[in-house]
Every structure is written in C-alpha cells, then in structure tokens.
Scaffold this active site. Structure first.
Site, PDB file in Angstrom:
ATOM      1  CD  GLU A  16      11.422  -0.689  11.943  1.00 18.16           C
ATOM      2  OE1 GLU A  16      10.803  -0.382  12.583  1.00 18.16           O
ATOM      3  OE2 GLU A  16      12.278  -0.005  11.571  1.00 18.16           O
ATOM      4  CB  CYS A  25       5.568  -5.776   9.241  1.00 24.18           C
ATOM      5  SG  CYS A  25       6.843  -5.022  10.482  1.00 24.18           S
ATOM      6  CB  CYS A  59       3.382  -3.433  16.247  1.00 18.96           C
ATOM      7  SG  CYS A  59       4.931  -3.049  16.257  1.00 18.96           S
ATOM      8  CD  GLU A  67      -2.899  -1.047   2.816  1.00 19.44           C
ATOM      9  OE1 GLU A  67      -4.084  -0.919   2.365  1.00 19.44           O
ATOM     10  OE2 GLU A  67      -2.186  -1.037   3.694  1.00 19.44           O
ATOM     11  CG  LEU A 108       6.936   6.709  23.036  1.00 19.87           C
ATOM     12  CD1 LEU A 108       8.328   6.044  23.403  1.00 19.87           C
ATOM     13  CD2 LEU A 108       6.972   8.171  23.763  1.00 19.87           C
ATOM     14  CG  ASN A 109       2.647   3.945  19.730  1.00 18.84           C
ATOM     15  OD1 ASN A 109       2.010   5.187  19.108  1.00 18.84           O
ATOM     16  ND2 ASN A 109       3.341   3.261  18.534  1.00 18.84           N
ATOM     17  CB  CYS A 114       2.284   7.363   3.443  1.00 16.00           C
ATOM     18  SG  CYS A 114       2.831   6.063   4.754  1.00 16.00           S
ATOM     19  CB  CYS A 136       0.488  -3.152  13.614  1.00 13.54           C
ATOM     20  SG  CYS A 136       0.795  -3.040  11.553  1.00 13.54           S
TER      21      CYS A 136
HETATM   22  S1  SF4 Z   1       3.590  -1.152  13.342  1.00 16.23           S
HETATM   23 FE1  SF4 Z   1       5.105  -0.983  11.705  1.00 16.23          FE
HETATM   24  S2  SF4 Z   1       6.699  -2.225  12.830  1.00 16.23           S
HETATM   25 FE2  SF4 Z   1       4.958  -2.537  13.960  1.00 16.23          FE
HETATM   26  S3  SF4 Z   1       4.240  -4.402  12.720  1.00 16.23           S
HETATM   27 FE3  SF4 Z   1       3.294  -2.696  11.905  1.00 16.23          FE
HETATM   28  S4  SF4 Z   1       4.164  -2.360  10.042  1.00 16.23           S
HETATM   29 FE4  SF4 Z   1       5.469  -3.763  11.588  1.00 16.23          FE
END
Ligand code: SF4
Length: 416
Positions: A171, A120, A124, A100, A226-227, A113, A127
C-alpha cells in the site's frame, strides 16, 4: 552493472540530488559532482561508477571503494505471450526480501508496475500479497531501482514514453516518505523523467495519505481501488473500509484538489456473481456521480482461484449503465495473463524462501491485528460468505485498454 552493497558501502541509489551533493562534499569532492552522479544514474541510467564517464577516473575509483548503487537483483523473469515481463527481484538494502515488478510493452510506450512494500499489511481478503503480511517498507532506492532495472533489461526495445503505476505489492500510502522520495526522482525531468501525467498511485483508501498527497506539488494521478458498491460489500472484501468507510473515502476524493487534465481513477474488479450486478453498477454511479472520475472495469481472470469471470453480457450491462449515467468508464483487459496466476503463487513461494531475520514492524495506520499472520488463511481460501476473489492493485492485475472503443466521444476525452 550494479555495484554490490557491502556493510560499509554507502548506497547512493534513491538519494536526491541535494543529498548526493552533500555526500560528495563529505568525500572531499566538489558538490557539483553529486549532480553529475544524479544525472548519470537516472537520466543516462549508468548503473556502475565505471560507466559514469562524466566523472574523472580517480573519482570513479574512489566511489567504487566507498559507495555502491544497490539495484534490485533479477531472480526470475516470467515472460507472457503478450510481451509482458513479470520480474521477481531480490532486494537487499537491509532485510532481504523478494518483490515483483512488471514491465508491459505497448505500441508507443511501456508501463512499469512497481511495488512499494515487501508484502502488505492491509489485508484485503482477495489479495495474495496480503497473505504474506508486511515484510517491510521498501526504501526510495528500492522503489526507483525497480524502474531502472526494468528499463535497463528492456533497453533495446524501449518506446519513447514510459508510464509507471505504483500498483505492485504493498500500500503506497503506508510507505509515504519513501514513495514520495522515489517519485521525486522518477518524476524529475532531470532524473528518470517520467511525466506525472503518466504516473499513477493506487491506494486501498488510506485517507490520511490521500490528504497528504493532495498537498504535494508534484504527484502522480490518484487511483482508488474501489471494488465494491456498498460498505457492507467492501467491509468484507477490504477490511480497511471499516476504518475508512466509503462515505469518508469519497469525501476525501471530493476534497482532493484536481488540477487541469487530472482525473480520479477508480478501479473496480468485476467478479462473476459477486459485485457485477446492475444494482452494483447503479450504486457505483451514485458513489462517483459528483467526481471528475474515470472508472476502470476489470473483469476477473479465472485462474487457480475459485472465482468466476463475469459473463461478458454482465460486463457490457455494467459498462452501459455507467456510460448512460455519464460516468466515464473503460473495460480493461489484464496483461500477462498466462504468467499471472502462476506468478502470484511464485511470489509467495519465492518470498517465503528469503531468509528473514526478524518479523517486520507494523506500519502505522494499518489495520492488521498482531495475530493476523497466526491465522493466515490459505491463499486460495474463498471468503466465507462468497465464492470470490478479487485482484486489485497488487501485482495480481496489470491492465491495458481493450482495443474496442467505448463511446467514441468519451474515448477521445479520456485520452486527450
Ligand atoms: S490489494 Fe493492495 S493494499 Fe490490499 S492487501 Fe493487496 S497489496 Fe495490500
């Protein structure tokens, strides 16, 4: 338009000018023709050899026989009412995959973007991209190609300034070589010519990558996803934190050699009732207190995911605590909200529909266990201990400043 890639054609997309010069010499042509192709492809965005009128006709024919410009192919466009366009692109320079890219027009500029990996591996917990696992790293050409496709598709409405953010799927610091090769072209004044000040790379906190980036002569702004305000919180949300905990991550940030007018950017998605308390805000203040940092607060967008948008009063209180303690802080609104929630799902469905011949290799330094995909959680399954979901830097969130001012003096400072 783009040339199709065949098994024998040499893909020129993503090659630095030196390599193009060498390739042209190997074809029995003067090396300077390589520089002319580089200029035509990136500065003039001519994506077909036939349109490279700075080359002799015979050479254009020769290139058409021996080489290709393998741009990503637009599979689908999702247009938001705010003008944002979310692209699903097919990449085919190697293992096929869908990725995307998002194009966000604004009054005097556009922001693109870009994804750096298909899927990935970082895992996370908030995500949707993570649920794909890592399909593969993108090549430099596939990364640069996303910008070219978005610019070309919007060519009639382009503004003078282009920003780019490496905040799509993947990432970036786990695909370091290709990302830096792509940035070499994107940020080259003789290439795509995006200013390094208008480019940002967002990481989940890969410390070795941050240390390498610190050594680069030309680099984008560094953004840290950060989150969370504590290791305990972040360990749950972002398992990468167990390998690179907050104190080590912030130490790497402290050592990062900021240049004039360079800031560290911290992204903090505010989840209603999860990480948006005044205590969280005070902890964030302490985390970034000794850094030249800007904090972007991104209120969670309700969608299909079972998490709540923070109450506006909580957002305001969080912001106020940071500002009162001298932390430069902005509240950001997501772009393309009306196509985002559905798009996260579309990305999964469309990515899953791409034929994948073999499982992708595991990127070095990733935390994901070999069995990770075997126990893939449903995309919308909440984290066991919290009713929560956070988008960070993947295509899940595309943000722009709110129109209303923060502190006038600080706003001025931020945009100076
Ligand atoms: S937030 Fe970014 S680093 Fe984390 S799993 Fe999703 S794409 Fe990967």
């Amino acid at each position: 338009m783009s040339s199709a890639v065949t098994r024998t054609a040499l893909n020129l997309l993503g090659k630095p000018v030196e390599e193009l010069r060498a390739i042209l010499e190997s074809l029995g042509e003067p090396a300077y023709r390589g520089a002319q192709i580089y200029h035509a492809l990136y500065a003039e965005r001519r994506e077909d050899f036939a349109a490279m009128t700075n080359l002799p006709g015979a050479l254009r024919d020769k290139l058409a026989r021996h080489a290709a410009i393998a741009l990503p192919r637009i599979v689908r466009r999702h247009r938001s009412s705010d003008g944002t366009v979310r692209y699903v692109l097919a990449i085919h320079d190697g293992q096929p995959a869908n990725i995307e890219t998002v194009f966000m027009p604004e009054e005097n500029r556009q922001t693109i973007c870009i994804s750096t990996q298909a899927g990935c591996a970082v895992d996370c917990q908030f995500c949707l991209t993570a649920t794909l696992g890592l399909r593969r790293n993108l090549t430099a050409g596939e990364i640069v190609g996303q910008a070219l496709v978005a610019l070309q598709d919007n060519r009639t409405a382009l503004k003078p300034q282009t920003n780019t953010v490496l905040m799509g799927q993947g990432e970036p610091l786990l695909n370091y070589h290709s990302v830096m090769a792509a940035l070499g072209i994107l940020l080259d004044p003789g290439g795509v010519a995006i200013s390094p000040r208008h480019a940002a790379l967002s990481t989940s906190g890969i410390i070795p990558g941050i240390e390498r980036l610190a050594q680069e002569k030309v680099r984008p702004q560094l953004a840290i996803s950060l989150n969370a305000s504590s290791n305990e919180q972040r360990d749950k949300i972002m398992p990468i934190n167990r390998k690179y905990p907050l104190e080590k991550l912030l130490d790497a940030c402290r050592k990062y050699p900021l240049r004039a007018r360079e800031w560290l950017l911290f992204e903090y998605v505010l989840l209603g009732g999860v990480n948006d308390s005044p205590e969280d805000a005070r902890r964030v203040v302490k985390l970034v207190a000794d850094l030249r940092a800007k904090v972007n607060l991104i209120p969670w967008n309700p969608g299909q995911l079972p998490f709540e948008r923070p109450h506006p009063a909580r957002v305001e209180e969080f912001r106020r605590i940071l500002l009162d303690k001298g932390v430069l802080c902005f509240v950001r609104d997501s772009r393309g909200q009306d196509v985002m929630a559905a798009c996260g799902q579309l990305a999964l469905a469309e990515a899953a529909s791409v034929a994948v011949s073999a499982p992708a290799g595991r990127a070095p330094g990733t935390l994901r266990s070999a069995s990770h995909r075997g126990d893939r959680r449903p995309a919308h399954q909440p984290w066991p201990d919290h009713k929560m979901e956070i988008p960070t830097h993947p295509g899940n969130q595309h943000v722009s400043p709110r129109k209303r001012p923060v502190h006038d003096d600080q706003q001025r400072q931020a945009h100076s």
